[in-house]
Design a protein around this motif. Structure first.
Motif, PDB file in Angstrom:
ATOM      1  N   TYR A 143      57.579  45.490  34.906  1.00  0.00           N
ATOM      2  CA  TYR A 143      56.883  45.377  36.184  1.00  0.00           C
ATOM      3  C   TYR A 143      55.486  44.799  35.969  1.00  0.00           C
ATOM      4  CZ  TYR A 143      60.506  48.374  38.268  1.00  0.00           C
ATOM      5  OH  TYR A 143      61.691  48.891  38.711  1.00  0.00           O
ATOM      6  N   PRO A 144      55.114  43.779  36.734  1.00  0.00           N
ATOM      7  CA  PRO A 144      53.803  43.152  36.557  1.00  0.00           C
ATOM      8  C   PRO A 144      52.673  43.881  37.270  1.00  0.00           C
ATOM      9  CG  PRO A 144      55.043  42.006  38.243  1.00  0.00           C
ATOM     10  CD  PRO A 144      55.949  43.066  37.714  1.00  0.00           C
ATOM     11  N   ALA A 145      53.010  44.848  38.125  1.00  0.00           N
ATOM     12  CA  ALA A 145      52.013  45.633  38.858  1.00  0.00           C
ATOM     13  C   ALA A 145      52.603  47.035  39.044  1.00  0.00           C
ATOM     14  CB  ALA A 145      51.698  44.979  40.207  1.00  0.00           C
ATOM     15  N   ASP A 146      51.821  47.931  39.661  1.00  0.00           N
ATOM     16  CA  ASP A 146      52.301  49.298  39.848  1.00  0.00           C
ATOM     17  C   ASP A 146      53.448  49.334  40.855  1.00  0.00           C
ATOM     18  OD1 ASP A 146      50.363  50.276  38.127  1.00  0.00           O
ATOM     19  OD2 ASP A 146      48.923  50.630  39.739  1.00  0.00           O
ATOM     20  N   GLU A 147      54.513  50.068  40.496  1.00  0.00           N
ATOM     21  CA  GLU A 147      55.607  50.233  41.450  1.00  0.00           C
ATOM     22  C   GLU A 147      55.120  51.004  42.674  1.00  0.00           C
ATOM     23  OE1 GLU A 147      60.203  51.936  41.617  1.00  0.00           O
ATOM     24  OE2 GLU A 147      58.946  52.328  39.871  1.00  0.00           O
ATOM     25  N   GLN A 148      54.242  51.976  42.439  1.00  0.00           N
ATOM     26  CA  GLN A 148      53.627  52.743  43.526  1.00  0.00           C
ATOM     27  C   GLN A 148      52.118  52.620  43.401  1.00  0.00           C
ATOM     28  OE1 GLN A 148      55.337  56.557  44.792  1.00  0.00           O
ATOM     29  NE2 GLN A 148      53.320  57.488  44.534  1.00  0.00           N
ATOM     30  N   LEU A 149      51.501  51.934  44.342  1.00  0.00           N
ATOM     31  CA  LEU A 149      50.068  51.659  44.294  1.00  0.00           C
ATOM     32  C   LEU A 149      49.352  52.554  45.292  1.00  0.00           C
ATOM     33  CD1 LEU A 149      47.646  49.866  43.402  1.00  0.00           C
ATOM     34  CD2 LEU A 149      48.289  48.299  45.256  1.00  0.00           C
ATOM     35  N   ASP A 150      48.517  53.460  44.788  1.00  0.00           N
ATOM     36  CA  ASP A 150      47.736  54.369  45.633  1.00  0.00           C
ATOM     37  C   ASP A 150      46.331  53.827  45.803  1.00  0.00           C
ATOM     38  OD1 ASP A 150      49.839  56.249  45.891  1.00  0.00           O
ATOM     39  OD2 ASP A 150      49.350  57.092  43.923  1.00  0.00           O
ATOM     40  N   LEU A 151      45.908  53.650  47.055  1.00  0.00           N
ATOM     41  CA  LEU A 151      44.608  53.075  47.363  1.00  0.00           C
ATOM     42  C   LEU A 151      43.868  53.911  48.403  1.00  0.00           C
ATOM     43  CD1 LEU A 151      45.497  49.279  47.772  1.00  0.00           C
ATOM     44  CD2 LEU A 151      44.414  50.349  45.791  1.00  0.00           C
ATOM     45  N   LYS A 152      42.558  53.811  48.378  1.00  0.00           N
ATOM     46  CA  LYS A 152      41.681  54.339  49.434  1.00  0.00           C
ATOM     47  C   LYS A 152      40.619  53.294  49.720  1.00  0.00           C
ATOM     48  CE  LYS A 152      41.776  59.320  48.306  1.00  0.00           C
ATOM     49  NZ  LYS A 152      40.915  60.473  47.895  1.00  0.00           N
ATOM     50  N   VAL A 153      40.037  53.381  50.903  1.00  0.00           N
ATOM     51  CA  VAL A 153      38.864  52.563  51.183  1.00  0.00           C
ATOM     52  C   VAL A 153      37.774  52.964  50.185  1.00  0.00           C
ATOM     53  CG1 VAL A 153      37.041  52.083  52.849  1.00  0.00           C
ATOM     54  CG2 VAL A 153      39.421  52.224  53.608  1.00  0.00           C
ATOM     55  N   GLY A 154      37.167  51.988  49.573  1.00  0.00           N
ATOM     56  CA  GLY A 154      36.160  52.243  48.546  1.00  0.00           C
ATOM     57  C   GLY A 154      36.704  52.153  47.131  1.00  0.00           C
ATOM     58  N   ALA A 155      38.025  52.038  46.983  1.00  0.00           N
ATOM     59  CA  ALA A 155      38.604  51.961  45.639  1.00  0.00           C
ATOM     60  C   ALA A 155      38.222  50.657  44.956  1.00  0.00           C
ATOM     61  CB  ALA A 155      40.120  52.081  45.712  1.00  0.00           C
ATOM     62  N   GLN A 156      37.924  50.770  43.684  1.00  0.00           N
ATOM     63  CA  GLN A 156      37.644  49.573  42.886  1.00  0.00           C
ATOM     64  C   GLN A 156      38.962  49.054  42.328  1.00  0.00           C
ATOM     65  OE1 GLN A 156      34.038  49.212  40.431  1.00  0.00           O
ATOM     66  NE2 GLN A 156      35.397  48.972  38.663  1.00  0.00           N
ATOM     67  N   VAL A 157      39.240  47.775  42.567  1.00  0.00           N
ATOM     68  CA  VAL A 157      40.522  47.202  42.174  1.00  0.00           C
ATOM     69  C   VAL A 157      40.319  45.886  41.428  1.00  0.00           C
ATOM     70  CG1 VAL A 157      41.892  48.257  44.014  1.00  0.00           C
ATOM     71  CG2 VAL A 157      40.728  46.077  44.428  1.00  0.00           C
ATOM     72  N   MET A 158      41.345  45.520  40.669  1.00  0.00           N
ATOM     73  CA  MET A 158      41.359  44.239  39.969  1.00  0.00           C
ATOM     74  C   MET A 158      42.485  43.397  40.550  1.00  0.00           C
ATOM     75  SD  MET A 158      41.614  43.474  35.888  1.00  0.00           S
ATOM     76  CE  MET A 158      43.152  44.352  35.667  1.00  0.00           C
ATOM     77  N   LEU A 159      42.207  42.121  40.777  1.00  0.00           N
ATOM     78  CA  LEU A 159      43.218  41.183  41.239  1.00  0.00           C
ATOM     79  C   LEU A 159      44.069  40.749  40.050  1.00  0.00           C
ATOM     80  CD1 LEU A 159      43.235  40.416  44.295  1.00  0.00           C
ATOM     81  CD2 LEU A 159      40.964  41.109  43.494  1.00  0.00           C
ATOM     82  N   LEU A 160      45.382  40.677  40.254  1.00  0.00           N
ATOM     83  CA  LEU A 160      46.311  40.424  39.164  1.00  0.00           C
ATOM     84  C   LEU A 160      46.888  39.019  39.145  1.00  0.00           C
ATOM     85  CD1 LEU A 160      48.279  43.810  39.245  1.00  0.00           C
ATOM     86  CD2 LEU A 160      46.301  43.190  37.848  1.00  0.00           C
ATOM     87  N   ARG A 161      46.487  38.197  40.097  1.00  0.00           N
ATOM     88  CA  ARG A 161      46.960  36.808  40.117  1.00  0.00           C
ATOM     89  C   ARG A 161      45.836  35.905  40.607  1.00  0.00           C
ATOM     90  NH1 ARG A 161      52.878  36.204  40.764  1.00  0.00           N
ATOM     91  NH2 ARG A 161      52.575  34.278  41.942  1.00  0.00           N
ATOM     92  N   ASN A 162      45.826  34.670  40.121  1.00  0.00           N
ATOM     93  CA  ASN A 162      44.895  33.683  40.660  1.00  0.00           C
ATOM     94  C   ASN A 162      45.244  33.415  42.125  1.00  0.00           C
ATOM     95  OD1 ASN A 162      43.650  33.393  38.168  1.00  0.00           O
ATOM     96  ND2 ASN A 162      44.881  31.618  37.589  1.00  0.00           N
ATOM     97  N   ASP A 163      44.218  33.237  42.950  1.00  0.00           N
ATOM     98  CA  ASP A 163      44.433  32.920  44.358  1.00  0.00           C
ATOM     99  C   ASP A 163      44.619  31.414  44.516  1.00  0.00           C
ATOM    100  OD1 ASP A 163      44.416  33.261  47.230  1.00  0.00           O
ATOM    101  OD2 ASP A 163      42.393  32.423  47.195  1.00  0.00           O
ATOM    102  N   PRO A 164      45.661  30.973  45.239  1.00  0.00           N
ATOM    103  CA  PRO A 164      45.875  29.531  45.428  1.00  0.00           C
ATOM    104  C   PRO A 164      44.687  28.832  46.084  1.00  0.00           C
ATOM    105  CG  PRO A 164      47.795  30.780  46.151  1.00  0.00           C
ATOM    106  CD  PRO A 164      46.716  31.776  45.875  1.00  0.00           C
ATOM    107  N   ASP A 165      43.911  29.593  46.897  1.00  0.00           N
ATOM    108  CA  ASP A 165      42.749  29.017  47.575  1.00  0.00           C
ATOM    109  C   ASP A 165      41.449  29.229  46.801  1.00  0.00           C
ATOM    110  OD1 ASP A 165      44.331  28.154  49.734  1.00  0.00           O
ATOM    111  OD2 ASP A 165      44.260  30.158  50.617  1.00  0.00           O
ATOM    112  N   SER A 166      41.580  29.687  45.553  1.00  0.00           N
ATOM    113  CA  SER A 166      40.433  29.835  44.633  1.00  0.00           C
ATOM    114  C   SER A 166      39.392  30.831  45.126  1.00  0.00           C
ATOM    115  CB  SER A 166      39.768  28.467  44.372  1.00  0.00           C
ATOM    116  OG  SER A 166      40.703  27.564  43.827  1.00  0.00           O
ATOM    117  N   ARG A 167      39.805  31.824  45.919  1.00  0.00           N
ATOM    118  CA  ARG A 167      38.853  32.855  46.359  1.00  0.00           C
ATOM    119  C   ARG A 167      38.632  33.907  45.278  1.00  0.00           C
ATOM    120  NH1 ARG A 167      41.963  34.704  51.601  1.00  0.00           N
ATOM    121  NH2 ARG A 167      43.645  34.408  50.078  1.00  0.00           N
ATOM    122  N   TRP A 168      39.574  34.057  44.385  1.00  0.00           N
ATOM    123  CA  TRP A 168      39.438  34.965  43.255  1.00  0.00           C
ATOM    124  C   TRP A 168      40.347  34.469  42.135  1.00  0.00           C
ATOM    125  CZ3 TRP A 168      41.736  36.826  47.880  1.00  0.00           C
ATOM    126  CH2 TRP A 168      43.136  36.941  47.834  1.00  0.00           C
TER     127      TRP A 168
END
Length: 431
Positions: free
Chosen positions: A267-292
């Motif tokens: 699995y390339p990412a978490d099967e179950q992703l737990d998030l909250k507002v304020g969570a610090q996260v990392m992007l796992l793929r390049n954005d096609p529009d070069s935003r990240w």
């Protein structure tokens, strides 16, 4: 996919495209090996297959695992007969060039099994790799093969190979492996930091360099927008879980949609992703529009049907994406290779990122990071991988001072690289 290659990357591309030489493309962290590989995949005129030693590595480069491609058994293969179906033989007969990414994780035994498989399938037993061009990408200073746990398998390697490493496979006694080293570093731009990282890479850190690293690293780290690079999974999971719990409100869970052939260990990412507002996260793929880019750090600002992330003061909407597991097959109609999708994994390209393991930081770039080596670095090159993820010396923070025992290099890698340097001086090797 449009990429502008640097002159040295273009020279390596031309060497791959216009020769039948077996090539090893290497270089320090941040020299653009992945960029070159992606360009090659899109622009080659050859019948090219990409493989990697692990499922996650194969996903990252749009390829297939070595064991799946060749239908090889797991574990030491040795001189055991290699069984091949008609479909496997047809597939292997169409290949002009086989690219192996993260080759430093490939054992000498597996490299020899690849050689035997290609000779057998193509009925060219006297020709290394059955006449297929091999192009290897990787950096042995960063990733190493996993030693076998079974004592009999360890004994087999001791008796048959000088080391576990791919460069000690027997096939290289019959054919030349030409080395191309990418030297232009794109990640770091400070001469001082580049020089220190080179010394860490080769295990040649002076007392002044260590004092500089420890002096800069001892500063108090910021508390926002910074990731901790740790040696152990349990430390990473603890930091991320505690940090998420400290945030107010309930967590929202996004479950991945999985279809087809997509084993859990890949699995390339978490099967179950737990998030909250304020969570610090990392992007796992390049954005096609070069935003990240892959590795960008952001903060969750809203959770609706999609997730909104603030990166460098700008809010962006992040939607689920699909990772495709690919398989090569032979088309009798076109008499060409084709890549077909055999599994899909759909999830937000996000991971909690107050902390990440040094191993999973491979290929990522961070403006700032805290390096936590625990009681000590436990594998060769681990400290180099961690430090070389960071763009600048000022972006580096240490949980404790570095010690000499934290910076060490595998003896077999140093032997191989000395041989490369000697061959280059003699004019036998490019790069």
């Amino acid at each position: 996919m449009t990429v502008t290659l640097t002159p040295e990357q273009q020279a390596v591309f031309d060497a791959i495209e216009h020769s039948r030489d077996h090539l090893f493309v290497t270089g320090r962290a941040g020299t653009g090996k992945s960029t070159l590989l992606n360009h090659l995949a899109w622009h080659t005129s050859k019948q090219l297959v990409i493989a990697a030693p692990t499922g996650v590595a194969a996903l990252n480069v749009g390829g297939q695992t070595i064991h799946s491609l060749f239908k090889l058994p797991i574990g030491v293969i040795g001189s055991s007969p290699i069984e091949q179906s008609g479909d496997v033989r047809k597939l292997l007969n169409t290949i002009d060039t086989l690219v192996i990414d993260e080759v430093s994780m490939v054992s000498a035994d597996l490299m020899d099994a690849i050689d035997r498989s290609l000779r057998q399938a193509r009925a060219r037993t006297s020709e290394p790799f059955g006449g297929v061009q091999l192009v290897l990408f990787g950096d042995p200073f960063q990733l190493s093969p996993v030693p076998p746990r079974d004592p009999d398998e360890r004994a087999y390697f001791r008796d048959h190979y000088r080391s576990l490493w791919f460069f000690d496979a027997r096939v290289w006694l019959e054919t030349e492996l030409r080395i191309h080293t990418l030297r232009e570093i794109h990640r770091q731009h400070e001469d001082e930091f580049r020089s220190i990282l080179t010394a860490v890479r080769y295990g040649q850190v002076t007392a002044d360099m260590a004092a500089r690293l420890n002096g800069v690293g001892a500063r108090e780290a910021p508390t926002d927008g910074i990731v901790t690079l740790a040696t152990r999974n349990d430390a990473v999971n603890r930091i991320n879980a505690q940090s998420l719990d400290r945030l107010p409100g309930n967590s929202m869970t996004a479950k991945a949609e999985i279809s087809g052939d997509f084993p859990g260990g890949q699995y390339p990412a978490d099967e179950q992703l737990d998030l909250k507002v304020g969570a610090q996260v990392m992007l796992l793929r390049n954005d096609p529009d070069s935003r990240w880019v892959n590795g960008s750090i952001g903060e969750v600002t809203r959770i609706e049907r999609t997730v909104y992330i603030e990166i460098d003061g700008e809010e962006h909407e992040v939607e689920p994406i699909v990772w495709e597991k690919l398989k090569y097959s032979y088309s009798p109609t076109t008499k060409e290779l084709k890549r077909e999708v055999v599994g899909e994994f759909t999830q937000f390209p996000l991971r909690l990122a107050w902390a990440v393991t040094i191993h999973k930081s491979q290929g990522k770039t961070y403006d700032r990071a805290i390096v936590d080596l625990g009681s000590r670095a436990f594998s060769p090159g681990q400290t180099y991988v961690a430090l070389s993820r960071i763009r600048s010396l000022e972006g580096m923070f240490l949980t404790r001072p570095l010690h000499p025992r934290d910076i060490f290099v595998d003896d077999d890698v140093m032997r191989f690289m000395r041989q490369v340097a000697e061959a280059r001086k003699a004019g036998a090797v490019a790069g």
